[in-house]
Design an enzyme around this catalytic site. Sequence first.
Site, PDB file in Angstrom:
ATOM      1  N   LYS A 186      10.184 -26.459  51.991  1.00 32.66           N
ATOM      2  CA  LYS A 186      10.480 -27.538  51.058  1.00 32.66           C
ATOM      3  C   LYS A 186      10.280 -28.839  51.825  1.00 32.66           C
ATOM      4  O   LYS A 186      11.045 -29.163  52.732  1.00 32.66           O
ATOM      5  CB  LYS A 186      11.897 -27.464  50.512  1.00 32.66           C
ATOM      6  N   GLY A 243      19.624 -31.406  58.803  1.00 31.92           N
ATOM      7  CA  GLY A 243      19.943 -32.511  57.916  1.00 31.92           C
ATOM      8  C   GLY A 243      21.419 -32.847  57.948  1.00 31.92           C
ATOM      9  O   GLY A 243      22.118 -32.578  58.927  1.00 31.92           O
ATOM     10  N   SER A 244      21.893 -33.414  56.864  1.00 35.26           N
ATOM     11  CA  SER A 244      23.262 -33.920  56.809  1.00 35.26           C
ATOM     12  C   SER A 244      24.276 -32.793  56.680  1.00 35.26           C
ATOM     13  O   SER A 244      23.960 -31.695  56.200  1.00 35.26           O
ATOM     14  CB  SER A 244      23.422 -34.874  55.625  1.00 35.26           C
ATOM     15  N   GLY A 247      24.789 -32.033  52.745  1.00 36.26           N
ATOM     16  CA  GLY A 247      23.698 -31.272  52.151  1.00 36.26           C
ATOM     17  C   GLY A 247      23.599 -29.876  52.725  1.00 36.26           C
ATOM     18  O   GLY A 247      23.390 -28.896  51.999  1.00 36.26           O
ATOM     19  N   GLY A 248      23.747 -29.768  54.049  1.00 37.91           N
ATOM     20  CA  GLY A 248      23.665 -28.460  54.685  1.00 37.91           C
ATOM     21  C   GLY A 248      24.791 -27.542  54.280  1.00 37.91           C
ATOM     22  O   GLY A 248      24.588 -26.344  54.049  1.00 37.91           O
ATOM     23  N   GLU A 267      21.414 -27.079  61.195  1.00 31.00           N
ATOM     24  CA  GLU A 267      21.859 -28.045  62.205  1.00 31.00           C
ATOM     25  C   GLU A 267      22.316 -29.278  61.447  1.00 31.00           C
ATOM     26  O   GLU A 267      21.515 -29.921  60.762  1.00 31.00           O
ATOM     27  CB  GLU A 267      20.719 -28.376  63.172  1.00 31.00           C
ATOM     28  N   CYS A 304      19.520 -36.319  66.364  1.00 31.79           N
ATOM     29  CA  CYS A 304      20.714 -35.490  66.213  1.00 31.79           C
ATOM     30  C   CYS A 304      21.502 -35.398  67.505  1.00 31.79           C
ATOM     31  O   CYS A 304      22.689 -35.052  67.492  1.00 31.79           O
ATOM     32  CB  CYS A 304      20.328 -34.099  65.726  1.00 31.79           C
ATOM     33  N   GLU A 393      30.065 -38.254  62.655  1.00 31.30           N
ATOM     34  CA  GLU A 393      28.787 -38.854  63.009  1.00 31.30           C
ATOM     35  C   GLU A 393      28.428 -40.005  62.075  1.00 31.30           C
ATOM     36  O   GLU A 393      28.602 -39.916  60.860  1.00 31.30           O
ATOM     37  CB  GLU A 393      27.690 -37.800  62.945  1.00 31.30           C
TER      38      GLU A 393
END
Length: 508
Positions: A186, A243-244, A247-248, A267, A304, A393
Site C-alpha cells: 500500500k 508509521g505512527s 495508525g499502527g 515500528e 524514527c 514522541e
Amino acid sequence: MSVVSSFVPHGEHFIAGAQIATPAQFSSVPAHGPAHSFSVGTPALVDQACRAAEAAFHSFGYSSREERARLLEAIAEEIEARAELITEIGTQETGLPTARLIGERGRTVLQLRLFAAHIRQGDYLDRRTDSDLTHPQSASNPKLRLMQRPIGPVAVFGASNFPLAFSVAGGDTASALAAGCPVVVKGHSAHPGTGEIVAQAVVAAITRCGVHPGVFSLVQGGRRDVGEALVQHPLIRAVGFTGSLGGGRALFDLCMARPDPIPFFGELGSVNPMFLLPAALAARSEEIGAGWAASLTLGAGQFCTNPGIAVVMRGADGVTFAEAARSALSHTPPQAMLTPGIAAAYRSGRDRIGAQTGVQSLLNSSCDVRDATPNLFCVTAREWLGNHLLAEEVFGPLGMIVTVESLEEMREVAQFLTGQLTATLHMDEADAAIARDLLPILERKAGRLLVNGFPTGVEVCDAMVHGGPYPASTNFGASSVGTLSIRRWLRPVCYQNLPDSVLPKDLQ
C-alpha cells in the site's frame, strides 16, 4: 546512459504486472515542483492483488534461493537505472535534499544485494536434524529434519519518512521477497510518484527474471478502508508497517481481531533517550551538546531513531551542555517536512509539550505550513516522571533535557521508560560502574544500545536490530533492518520420515 529529463507519473496502480486505473483520483502535494494525479485504491483492487499474490506463492514460495537472489539483484539494477528520475521526483514530493535521496537510494539497493548474498549462504534457513547423540536412532524413532519456510503473501505499508528505504522496494518488501513471500504494497500518499517509479523498477525486474507477476503489486492511495481490507484479507499472512503509534495500533488490533490472527510487524514510535554520565559530561559537555543538536535536526528530525530526550545531571556541566545544544539549534535554518500534515502534527506536539507544568522552554521557534524549526525544552526528572505525556514522541526536531538530582534518579528515569528502538550512554572509563548498573535496565527497554554516538544512523548489516519492546515495535523479537528482518516472514516446519526424493531441496 542517457535518460529523459523528467518523470511524469501515469498515476495508475500495479496489480500483478498490469497498470490499472480507478475513477477516483487524488493529487500529490509536493514540497516543490508539479503536482500529479493518482488513482485511489479500493478494496476490490486489494482483493485482486492478494489473489494474484497467493497464485504466485505456489511457485515463488518454492523457488530456489538463487532464483530469488537474482530477482533482488535485478530490482537493485532497475532502481539504479532510474536513479536520476527517482531523485528528481523524490526531492519534489518530500522536500528532502538531493544528497539525502541519493544516500537513501544507495541504502535501498545495498539491502537488496545484502539479502541476495545472505540467502545464497543459506544460514537463515536454520536447518536442523536429529542426531544419535540427542535422539538415538532405532526402528521406533522417527527421522526429524527442520527448516524455516516462507509464510505466504505479505502486506507492506510504505513509510512517510523514507520514500525509498522503507517503502515500495524497501526493507520490508526486500526481506519478504528474499524469504519467498509475494508482496502487496500500500503506497504512501506523501510520495506516490516516487512509489510509482520504484514499482516500475520492481515490475521490470520481475519480467526480466521470468517470475510470476503476482509476486508484487502496488495499490496507491485510498482511504482507511483500503488499509483495513489489506490487513484483513484472508490470503495475507503477515503485515509490515512503519508509521505512527495511532495508525499502527489500529492496524495491529485489526490483525488480532481476524478469525485467523496474523503477525503485525509494526515500528511505531520512540524517543530514543540518551543518558549523559558524569565523567563524560564533565569532559565533553559542549561537544555532546553540539552533536545532539546535529542529530536532532537531521532530516528535519523525521527519523524514527531521533534522540528526543537527554538525561543529564543537574549542575554546571549540565548547563554547559544545554547551552551548547541551544546555540547549535538556534542556528539551524527551517527545513521542509514531508507533508503539511506532519508539519501540523509537529507544531501541535511542540505546543502540547510547552503547555505542561514544569516545562521550561530553552528555544521556542515558529514555523510555517510545511517548514520546521527546532525547539528545545527542559524539565526536572520529578516533573517528567509524573507526566507520561512528556515521554511521548514528537515527530520532528524537538529535544527535551531531563535533569536528575542523583544517579539513583537517573536509574529511576531509565526504569520509567517504555519500549525504545535505541538507548544511548555517553560515558568515559570513569563512568563504567554507572553504565554497568544502567545496562540491565536499558537492555529490557531498547533493541539497540549505543555508547558515545548518536542513533540516527541505522546500518544495514547482519548484526543490526531495528525494533524494541512496545511501543517502539509490536514484536520485540524482530528487526525491520538487517538480514534478521528476513526471519519475520518465515516459520519453522519439521519434516518427519520424508524420503530425500520428497524433501525440499534445501534439506536434501
